[in-house]
Design a protein around this motif. Structure first.
Motif, mmCIF file in Angstrom:
data_model
loop_
_atom_site.group_PDB
_atom_site.id
_atom_site.type_symbol
_atom_site.label_atom_id
_atom_site.label_comp_id
_atom_site.label_asym_id
_atom_site.label_seq_id
_atom_site.Cartn_x
_atom_site.Cartn_y
_atom_site.Cartn_z
ATOM 1 N N ASN A 211 0.888 -1.115 -0.092
ATOM 2 C CA ASN A 211 0.177 -0.128 0.036
ATOM 3 C C ASN A 211 0.921 1.219 0.153
ATOM 4 O O ASN A 211 2.017 1.387 0.209
ATOM 5 N N TYR A 212 0.042 2.124 -0.423
ATOM 6 C CA TYR A 212 0.878 3.561 -0.434
ATOM 7 C C TYR A 212 0.047 4.628 0.823
ATOM 8 O O TYR A 212 -1.225 4.492 0.635
ATOM 9 N N PRO A 213 0.685 5.243 1.419
ATOM 10 C CA PRO A 213 0.126 6.313 2.250
ATOM 11 C C PRO A 213 -0.405 7.326 1.610
ATOM 12 O O PRO A 213 -0.323 7.647 0.664
ATOM 13 N N ARG A 214 -1.575 7.984 2.297
ATOM 14 C CA ARG A 214 -2.148 9.109 1.760
ATOM 15 C C ARG A 214 -1.036 10.122 1.646
ATOM 16 O O ARG A 214 -0.492 10.358 2.492
ATOM 17 N N SER A 215 -1.186 11.003 0.785
ATOM 18 C CA SER A 215 -0.241 12.077 0.482
ATOM 19 C C SER A 215 -0.179 13.013 1.537
ATOM 20 O O SER A 215 -1.189 13.341 2.192
ATOM 21 N N LEU A 216 0.990 13.284 2.186
ATOM 22 C CA LEU A 216 1.181 14.199 3.211
ATOM 23 C C LEU A 216 1.051 15.438 2.842
ATOM 24 O O LEU A 216 0.427 16.181 3.935
ATOM 25 N N SER A 217 0.865 15.854 1.811
ATOM 26 C CA SER A 217 0.447 17.072 1.345
ATOM 27 C C SER A 217 -1.103 17.485 1.592
ATOM 28 O O SER A 217 -1.569 18.475 1.916
ATOM 29 N N ALA A 218 -1.819 16.384 1.497
ATOM 30 C CA ALA A 218 -3.347 16.495 1.916
ATOM 31 C C ALA A 218 -3.334 16.490 3.232
ATOM 32 O O ALA A 218 -4.381 16.848 3.667
ATOM 33 N N ARG A 219 -2.844 15.904 4.172
ATOM 34 C CA ARG A 219 -2.726 15.886 5.652
ATOM 35 C C ARG A 219 -2.070 17.187 6.080
ATOM 36 O O ARG A 219 -2.466 17.757 7.399
ATOM 37 N N CYS A 220 -1.098 17.587 5.464
ATOM 38 C CA CYS A 220 -0.298 18.647 6.120
ATOM 39 C C CYS A 220 0.193 19.524 4.909
ATOM 40 O O CYS A 220 1.207 19.936 4.409
ATOM 41 N N PRO A 221 -0.931 20.419 4.537
ATOM 42 C CA PRO A 221 -0.646 21.132 3.220
ATOM 43 C C PRO A 221 0.327 22.485 3.357
ATOM 44 O O PRO A 221 0.977 23.162 2.573
#
Length: 311
Positions: A211-221
């Motif tokens: 699996n690949y994690p949710r983009s960090l930019s989406a969680r921490c823009p």
């Protein structure tokens, strides 16, 4: 251990018991004592001895400091500085997602400590929030219970939430697998959640492998882009695609400086191309290099990673 006054048990593990104790001067310390079955088993006793020796050997502003120890024997022990504020996992459990500046600061401190460990030829193999201790808003990496020299291979080690794909798959540890674990911890600190979740070892293994994690930019823009990219590279499935821990530490520090509005350190000038020396050698207007060959602009990062100035 006779010179310590043992107060009470504060932690238990598979190989050791940890007590709060006080020195003769009244200093509170954490006293780690191997379990009886560990003392009797030569292989397990040797592993505890390795932990004692490595802990006493390593020194860095963001490593838990070992004060004394005896590697082998009936009275084998390891005396460590005590952290009354507890571990990072407890802090996250109590406070949830941390402010971005605090998260970057703690992550960069742990990464700097881990880079120092690697620079001394050691793999930690169990980087996780429970092995990071807090004091006065600063982070300290500890617990070398499964640490080994770089290049040596033993049974697989680590914690399922933080283990690299190749550790799950082949049991192989390296500086790159430590970088992956550090990437997981950085992601956890910055986003408030681990990149991979699962309710069993098998589920976590499948997540880390596929699996690949949710983009960090989406969680921490609000995270600076260069820092974001480096943290996400640390979570690459292929060990060859990951940054070194020193690179990760530099990116986290850069993100912290950017968030604070501080200027980036000036880069070292590009070296001039070599050319034949004239009759008088180098031009007199060129500044002389330091006598020890040190680049003063690179001292800060070197000093933070290695815990000392170049010599």
């Amino acid at each position: 251990m006779q010179k310590y006054k043992i107060d009470y048990l504060i932690g238990t593990g598979q190989t050791a018991l940890v007590y709060l104790a006080h020195t003769e001067d009244g200093l509170p310390v954490a006293l780690k004592s191997p379990r009886e079955e560990v003392r009797r088993d030569p292989e397990k006793a040797a592993r505890f001895a390795t932990e004692v020796n490595l802990s006493l050997r390593l020194s860095h502003p963001h490593l838990v400091r070992a004060l004394a120890g005896k590697p082998l024997g009936e009275d084998a022990y390891l005396c460590l500085e005590y952290f009354g504020e507890g571990a990072l996992d407890q802090h996250l459990g109590k406070h949830g997602r941390l402010p971005l500046e605090e998260a970057l600061k703690l992550a960069s401190q742990v990464a700097l400590a881990l880079a120092h460990v690697h620079a001394n030829g050691i793999l930690h193999r169990d980087v996780k929030a429970a092995n990071v201790f807090l004091r006065g808003g600063n982070a300290f990496l500890g617990d070398f219970g499964v640490a080994i020299p770089v290049g040596r291979q033993t049974v697989a080690a680590g914690s399922p939430f933080y283990m690299a794909p190749e550790v799950y798959r082949d049991g192989i540890s390296s500086t790159a697998s430590d970088a992956y674990s550090m990437g997981v911890l950085a992601y956890e600190l910055l986003s408030g959640t681990r990149p991979f979740e699962g309710d069993s070892y098998e589920a976590l293994m499948a997540a880390h492998l596929s699996n690949y994690p949710r983009s960090l930019s989406a969680r921490c823009p609000e995270l600076p882009r260069a820092t974001l990219r480096t943290v996400e590279r640390a979570l690459a499935k292929s060990s060859e695609e990951r940054p070194s821990v020193a690179e990760l530490a530099a990116a986290l520090e850069g993100g912290l400086r950017s968030l604070r509005g501080e200027a980036e350190p000036a880069p070292a000038p590009e070296p001039e191309p070599e050319r034949p020396l004239g009759r008088h050698g180098a031009r007199s207007s060129e500044p002389a290099a330091p006598a020890n060959g040190e680049n003063p602009r690179s001292t800060t990062l070197f000093q933070r990673v290695f815990g000392k100035k170049r010599s």
